[in-house]
Write a protein that holds these residues in place. Structure first.
Motif, short mmCIF file in Angstrom:
data_model
loop_
_atom_site.label_atom_id
_atom_site.label_comp_id
_atom_site.label_asym_id
_atom_site.label_seq_id
_atom_site.Cartn_x
_atom_site.Cartn_y
_atom_site.Cartn_z
N ASP A 110 0.83 -1.21 0.00
CA ASP A 110 0.00 0.00 0.00
C ASP A 110 0.86 1.25 0.00
OD1 ASP A 110 -2.56 -1.39 0.26
OD2 ASP A 110 -1.95 -1.80 2.34
N LEU A 111 2.00 1.16 0.67
CA LEU A 111 2.91 2.30 0.78
C LEU A 111 4.34 1.82 0.66
CD1 LEU A 111 3.57 5.31 1.52
CD2 LEU A 111 3.51 4.58 3.94
N VAL A 112 5.10 2.44 -0.23
CA VAL A 112 6.53 2.20 -0.34
C VAL A 112 7.26 3.45 0.13
CG1 VAL A 112 8.47 1.84 -1.92
CG2 VAL A 112 6.37 0.50 -2.19
N VAL A 113 8.15 3.28 1.09
CA VAL A 113 8.94 4.39 1.61
C VAL A 113 10.38 4.21 1.14
CG1 VAL A 113 9.83 5.48 3.71
CG2 VAL A 113 7.47 4.64 3.65
N CYS A 114 10.92 5.25 0.54
CA CYS A 114 12.33 5.21 0.11
C CYS A 114 12.93 6.58 0.41
CB CYS A 114 12.42 4.87 -1.38
SG CYS A 114 14.11 4.64 -1.97
N HIS A 115 13.51 6.69 1.58
CA HIS A 115 14.00 7.98 2.07
C HIS A 115 15.53 8.02 2.07
CE1 HIS A 115 10.07 9.00 4.46
NE2 HIS A 115 9.91 9.03 3.15
N ALA A 116 16.08 9.03 1.40
CA ALA A 116 17.53 9.26 1.39
C ALA A 116 18.29 8.02 0.92
CB ALA A 116 18.01 9.71 2.77
N VAL A 117 17.82 7.46 -0.18
CA VAL A 117 18.45 6.26 -0.76
C VAL A 117 18.98 6.53 -2.16
CG1 VAL A 117 18.06 3.87 -1.51
CG2 VAL A 117 17.03 4.69 0.61
N MET A 118 18.23 7.26 -2.97
CA MET A 118 18.61 7.46 -4.38
C MET A 118 20.02 8.00 -4.53
SD MET A 118 15.21 8.94 -6.30
CE MET A 118 15.96 8.85 -7.95
N TRP A 120 22.62 7.38 -2.99
CA TRP A 120 23.66 6.39 -2.74
C TRP A 120 23.70 5.30 -3.81
CZ3 TRP A 120 26.72 8.21 0.87
CH2 TRP A 120 26.20 9.01 1.88
N LEU A 121 22.85 5.40 -4.82
CA LEU A 121 22.73 4.36 -5.83
C LEU A 121 23.51 4.72 -7.09
CD1 LEU A 121 18.87 3.72 -5.57
CD2 LEU A 121 20.71 2.41 -4.47
N GLU A 122 24.02 3.70 -7.75
CA GLU A 122 24.72 3.91 -9.01
C GLU A 122 23.75 4.15 -10.16
OE1 GLU A 122 28.02 4.24 -9.59
OE2 GLU A 122 28.11 4.30 -7.41
N ASP A 123 22.59 3.53 -10.11
CA ASP A 123 21.60 3.66 -11.18
C ASP A 123 20.24 3.94 -10.54
OD1 ASP A 123 20.23 3.60 -13.53
OD2 ASP A 123 20.68 1.52 -14.04
N PRO A 124 20.05 5.15 -10.00
CA PRO A 124 18.87 5.42 -9.17
C PRO A 124 17.55 5.30 -9.90
CG PRO A 124 20.11 7.43 -9.61
CD PRO A 124 20.97 6.30 -10.06
N TYR A 125 17.49 5.68 -11.17
CA TYR A 125 16.20 5.64 -11.86
C TYR A 125 15.77 4.23 -12.19
CZ TYR A 125 15.71 10.67 -12.15
OH TYR A 125 15.55 12.00 -11.83
N SER A 126 16.73 3.36 -12.43
CA SER A 126 16.38 1.95 -12.63
C SER A 126 15.80 1.36 -11.35
CB SER A 126 17.62 1.17 -13.07
OG SER A 126 17.33 -0.22 -13.14
N VAL A 127 16.43 1.68 -10.23
CA VAL A 127 15.94 1.20 -8.94
C VAL A 127 14.57 1.80 -8.63
CG1 VAL A 127 16.37 1.16 -6.45
CG2 VAL A 127 18.26 0.77 -8.06
N LEU A 128 14.41 3.09 -8.90
CA LEU A 128 13.13 3.75 -8.65
C LEU A 128 12.02 3.13 -9.49
CD1 LEU A 128 11.36 5.91 -7.39
CD2 LEU A 128 12.21 7.53 -9.12
N GLU A 129 12.31 2.82 -10.73
CA GLU A 129 11.30 2.19 -11.58
C GLU A 129 10.86 0.85 -11.00
OE1 GLU A 129 10.47 1.26 -16.32
OE2 GLU A 129 12.52 1.65 -15.62
#
Length: 252
Positions: A110-118, A120-129
């Motif tokens: 119902d809810l996905v929380v992703c705070h202060a993670v992008m 630190w990622l090498e490919d943030p938009y792939s992970v976000l997708e």
């Protein structure tokens, strides 16, 4: 594309130092207070299934659990998972696993929380997708990330012109400094492209990091917090928050 030989940032071996560096300071305390207030104001009263992706020591999981929601936290760091268990393990509706976001199963929440993670990622938009696919139709994502525009603005104010000219790259990068800031307008456009309706957007620490006298950050914390609350969602100030916060609902 993400290089195969360069993994996303984990904070094993420095987990407690990292936690103290963030949450033991006025900047981390202010960020946490505002995020809790914003998230709780936009979540329903019925128990929700929540994924806390890259949830660290469970700082956001705890208030969600206290509100009666069911929370599954994942993080790359075994040390942070241990801290999260210590903080949240008393709640039966809490679970945690050492896991990369990319390795999650097909479960939806119902809810996905992703705070202060992008950042630190090498490919943030792939992970976000991938995370967007973990949101149930009609569900929400709460996303916070290091603001690329605020990073530039702040470093100009500090006179770090050489650092800017090198594209914010330095030979001996501090491990606890985020490396992959994102532009808020690009993130918002990405969410809308993937059929998410933005319900809330706010700057986090629109003023705190820019005050000339750093004593103000602690000695006048309450007054500063009130101003942050007042202007977090007001243009142009929200665009200068060191972090940017978005809550968006999946339309289909």
């Amino acid at each position: 594309m993400k290089p195969d030989n360069k993994p996303d940032q984990s904070f094993d071996t420095i987990a407690r130092k990292f936690q103290n560096n963030i949450y033991g300071t006025s900047k981390g305390q202010l960020r946490q207070i505002l995020l809790e207030e914003f998230v709780m104001a936009h979540t329903g009263t019925a128990p929700l299934s929540v994924l806390d992706a890259g949830g660290g020591g469970g700082e956001m999981s705890l208030p969600l659990l206290q509100a009666g929601h069911r929370v599954h936290l994942i993080d790359l760091s075994a040390e942070l998972i241990e801290l999260a268990q210590q903080r949240c393990g008393a709640f039966e509706q809490f679970s945690a696993a050492q896991c990369a976001i990319q390795a999650l199963d097909d479960s939806q929440y119902d809810l996905v929380v992703c705070h202060a993670v992008m950042e630190w990622l090498e490919d943030p938009y792939s992970v976000l997708e991938g995370l967007l696919n973990k949101v149930k139709p009609g569900g929400q994502i709460s996303l916070t990330f290091f603001n690329q525009d605020a990073r530039l603005f702040g470093n100009i104010l500090y006179g770090n012109f050489d650092y800017i000219s090198k594209g914010f790259n330095v030979p001996n990068r501090v491990r606890m400094n985020p490396t992959n800031a994102q532009a808020p307008r690009e993130v918002l456009a990405f969410l809308e492209k993937h059929q998410f309706s933005v319900q809330h957007k706010a700057g986090i620490r629109c003023f705190h990091d820019y005050v000339r006298d750093k004593r103000v950050q602690t000695e006048q914390f309450d007054a500063l917090l009130q101003l942050e609350r007042q202007y977090a969602q007001v243009e142009p100030f929200m665009w200068l928050g060191k972090y940017f916060h978005v809550i968006a609902r999946r339309l289909a």
